[in-house]
Design a protein around this motif. Structure first.
Motif, short mmCIF file in Angstrom:
data_model
loop_
_atom_site.label_atom_id
_atom_site.label_comp_id
_atom_site.label_asym_id
_atom_site.label_seq_id
_atom_site.Cartn_x
_atom_site.Cartn_y
_atom_site.Cartn_z
N UNK A 185 8.14 6.40 -12.47
CA UNK A 185 7.06 6.29 -13.45
C UNK A 185 7.50 5.68 -14.77
N UNK A 186 8.82 5.68 -15.04
CA UNK A 186 9.36 5.08 -16.26
C UNK A 186 10.55 4.21 -15.89
N UNK A 187 10.69 3.07 -16.55
CA UNK A 187 11.81 2.17 -16.31
C UNK A 187 13.12 2.95 -16.31
N UNK A 188 13.94 2.83 -15.28
CA UNK A 188 15.20 3.58 -15.22
C UNK A 188 16.09 3.28 -16.43
N UNK A 189 16.71 4.33 -16.95
CA UNK A 189 17.52 4.17 -18.16
C UNK A 189 18.84 3.46 -17.85
N UNK A 190 19.34 2.79 -18.88
CA UNK A 190 20.57 2.01 -18.70
C UNK A 190 21.71 2.52 -19.57
N UNK A 191 21.54 3.72 -20.15
CA UNK A 191 22.59 4.24 -21.02
C UNK A 191 23.07 5.59 -20.52
N UNK A 243 24.31 2.13 -7.00
CA UNK A 243 25.39 2.70 -6.18
C UNK A 243 24.86 3.27 -4.86
N UNK A 244 23.59 3.73 -4.88
CA UNK A 244 23.00 4.30 -3.67
C UNK A 244 22.51 3.22 -2.71
N UNK A 245 22.58 1.95 -3.12
CA UNK A 245 22.16 0.87 -2.25
C UNK A 245 20.67 0.60 -2.25
N UNK A 246 19.97 1.07 -3.29
CA UNK A 246 18.53 0.79 -3.40
C UNK A 246 18.32 -0.72 -3.51
N UNK A 247 17.41 -1.25 -2.69
CA UNK A 247 17.17 -2.69 -2.67
C UNK A 247 16.05 -3.12 -3.60
N UNK A 248 15.13 -2.19 -3.91
CA UNK A 248 13.96 -2.55 -4.72
C UNK A 248 13.58 -1.37 -5.59
N UNK A 249 13.21 -1.65 -6.83
CA UNK A 249 12.74 -0.64 -7.77
C UNK A 249 11.39 -1.09 -8.31
N UNK A 250 10.41 -0.21 -8.22
CA UNK A 250 9.09 -0.44 -8.81
C UNK A 250 8.87 0.65 -9.85
N UNK A 251 8.66 0.27 -11.09
CA UNK A 251 8.42 1.27 -12.13
C UNK A 251 7.07 1.01 -12.79
N UNK A 252 6.53 2.07 -13.39
CA UNK A 252 5.19 1.98 -13.96
C UNK A 252 5.19 1.50 -15.40
N UNK A 253 5.99 2.16 -16.26
CA UNK A 253 5.95 1.92 -17.70
C UNK A 253 7.32 1.48 -18.19
N UNK A 254 7.37 0.44 -19.00
CA UNK A 254 8.62 0.00 -19.59
C UNK A 254 9.11 1.02 -20.61
N UNK A 285 0.83 -1.20 0.00
CA UNK A 285 0.00 0.00 0.00
C UNK A 285 0.87 1.25 0.00
N UNK A 286 1.95 1.22 0.77
CA UNK A 286 2.85 2.37 0.80
C UNK A 286 3.45 2.63 -0.57
N UNK A 287 3.74 1.56 -1.31
CA UNK A 287 4.30 1.72 -2.65
C UNK A 287 3.26 2.27 -3.62
N UNK A 288 2.01 1.86 -3.46
CA UNK A 288 0.94 2.44 -4.28
C UNK A 288 0.85 3.95 -4.05
N UNK A 289 0.86 4.35 -2.80
CA UNK A 289 0.77 5.78 -2.46
C UNK A 289 1.97 6.54 -3.03
N UNK A 290 3.15 5.94 -2.90
CA UNK A 290 4.36 6.59 -3.39
C UNK A 290 4.36 6.71 -4.91
N UNK A 291 3.86 5.68 -5.61
CA UNK A 291 3.81 5.77 -7.06
C UNK A 291 2.79 6.81 -7.50
N UNK A 292 1.69 6.90 -6.78
CA UNK A 292 0.72 7.95 -7.10
C UNK A 292 1.38 9.32 -6.99
N UNK A 293 2.19 9.49 -5.97
CA UNK A 293 2.92 10.75 -5.82
C UNK A 293 3.92 10.95 -6.96
#
Length: 352
Positions: free
Chosen positions: A75-81, A94-105, A4-12
């Motif tokens: 909101x968009x898949x993080x870029x790899x280039x 590098x920042x040590x993020x453990x999980x990434x949730x993105x909306x659109x590929x 639920x917290x991730x839903x709220x955060x993605x809405x933001x």
């Protein structure tokens, strides 16, 4: 599965992604929220302008050390280039993020694949959360990749009774100076402005983007396209000057539709093949109606002046609508006061 917290955060994050509309082209509109390991917001950000830090980087800077072990909602898949900025996948890892949730590929073949890169770094990745909402905000950037044509915004100015000019043909100025200045900013945010030859013959518009609404040009100018099926654009028309590039698009060059007029779908395909991605349609009612009839309008920005004419051409001509049941329905996304005028932004309603 997203919490639920991730839903709220993605809405933001979706809300944040909308903050820089019309300032990011040719880049996408992206928002990001970083949740700390405890599930509370540690940082947030959005992409503001080309060449500036991406949303993920802005949010990571705001989060600082609280990002380690946390979750990034993007909101968009993080870029790899690496372009003008480094890859966001590296910044997140590098920042040590453990999980990434993105909306659109990411549909851009140059930047896609970020999810796989993150997984290779041991990051848990989930896709598709609030994808429709995020895609709606970012439609201007996504549409060219998905359709093979530029995103088309129809801009018009009209009186309260829907007239785009008076009975004698005069149309300067229906709207106030504030609205006209906004239109120049709209032109500066696209790479192409399209009008019909009829508008050029009647009004002789210049169509360049000017920073003061009158004389000072923007550094980068859009391509001025005149849709001219019968090759009647005057040799001395202002759109032919050297202040911005111009293309007089004829049926012989672009291709003709069954009525012998410029095939608008082929015109947009040609613009896409030239690298053009954002079209501002400023033509008169006939051309606007033809774009609507062909299903080639993605957004409307209408400036409505508190004035009545009672006669004269309407803002929109024949659009293939023969009955109320066939009306082109729109969803209003924004309403604002601009000087004495009202600006209405809307998008075609999806058919269900």
């Amino acid at each position: 599965m997203a919490s639920q917290a991730e839903h709220v955060a993605m809405r933001r994050a979706v809300e944040l992604s909308a903050r820089a509309l019309d300032t990011t082209p040719p880049n996408p509109d992206v928002g990001c929220v970083i949740l700390g390991p405890d599930g509370t917001v540690a940082g947030e950000g959005w992409h503001e302008r080309p060449g500036g830090p991406h949303a993920e980087v802005v949010a990571l800077r705001a989060a600082g050390s609280r990002a380690r072990g946390g979750t990034a909602l993007v909101t968009l898949e993080p870029c790899s280039h690496a372009g003008r900025t480094g890859p966001c996948t590296s910044a997140l890892a590098d920042a040590g993020i453990a999980r990434v949730v993105y909306a659109v590929a990411d549909p851009n073949p140059v930047a896609a694949g970020g999810a796989g890169v993150l997984r290779a770094h041991g990051v848990d990745v989930e896709a598709g959360l609030l994808a429709d909402d995020a895609a709606a905000v970012n439609a201007r950037w996504l549409t060219p990749f998905r359709t093979g044509r530029p995103f088309v915004t129809w801009k018009y100015a009209a009186t309260l009774d829907g007239r785009s000019a008076a009975r004698d043909g005069s149309s300067r100025w229906i709207t106030g100076p504030e609205s006209r200045a906004e239109v120049h900013r709209l032109r500066a945010a696209v790479d192409t402005v399209v009008v019909g030859a009829g508008t050029v013959v009647a009004d002789d518009p210049h169509l360049a983007a000017r920073s003061d609404g009158e004389t000072l040009p923007y550094q980068t100018q859009p391509l001025r396209v005149v849709v001219d099926s019968t090759e009647r654009t005057p040799a001395g028309a202002r759109v032919r000057d050297a202040s911005a590039p111009t293309w007089i698009a004829t049926a012989d060059e672009v291709g003709a539709d069954p009525d012998g007029k410029v095939d608008l779908a082929k015109l947009l395909t040609a613009l896409y093949e030239q690298g053009r991605r954002y079209v501002l349609l400023e033509g008169g009612p006939v051309l606007a109606g033809a774009f609507w009839q062909a299903g080639l309008v993605d957004r409307v920005v209408g400036y409505v002046a508190p004035a009545l004419l009672g006669a004269g051409p309407h803002a929109l001509g024949e659009a293939g609508v023969g009955a109320i049941a066939a009306a082109i329905r729109l969803d209003v996304t924004d309403v604002a006061t601009v000087g004495d005028d009202i600006r209405i932004t809307a998008v075609p309603r999806k058919k269900v």
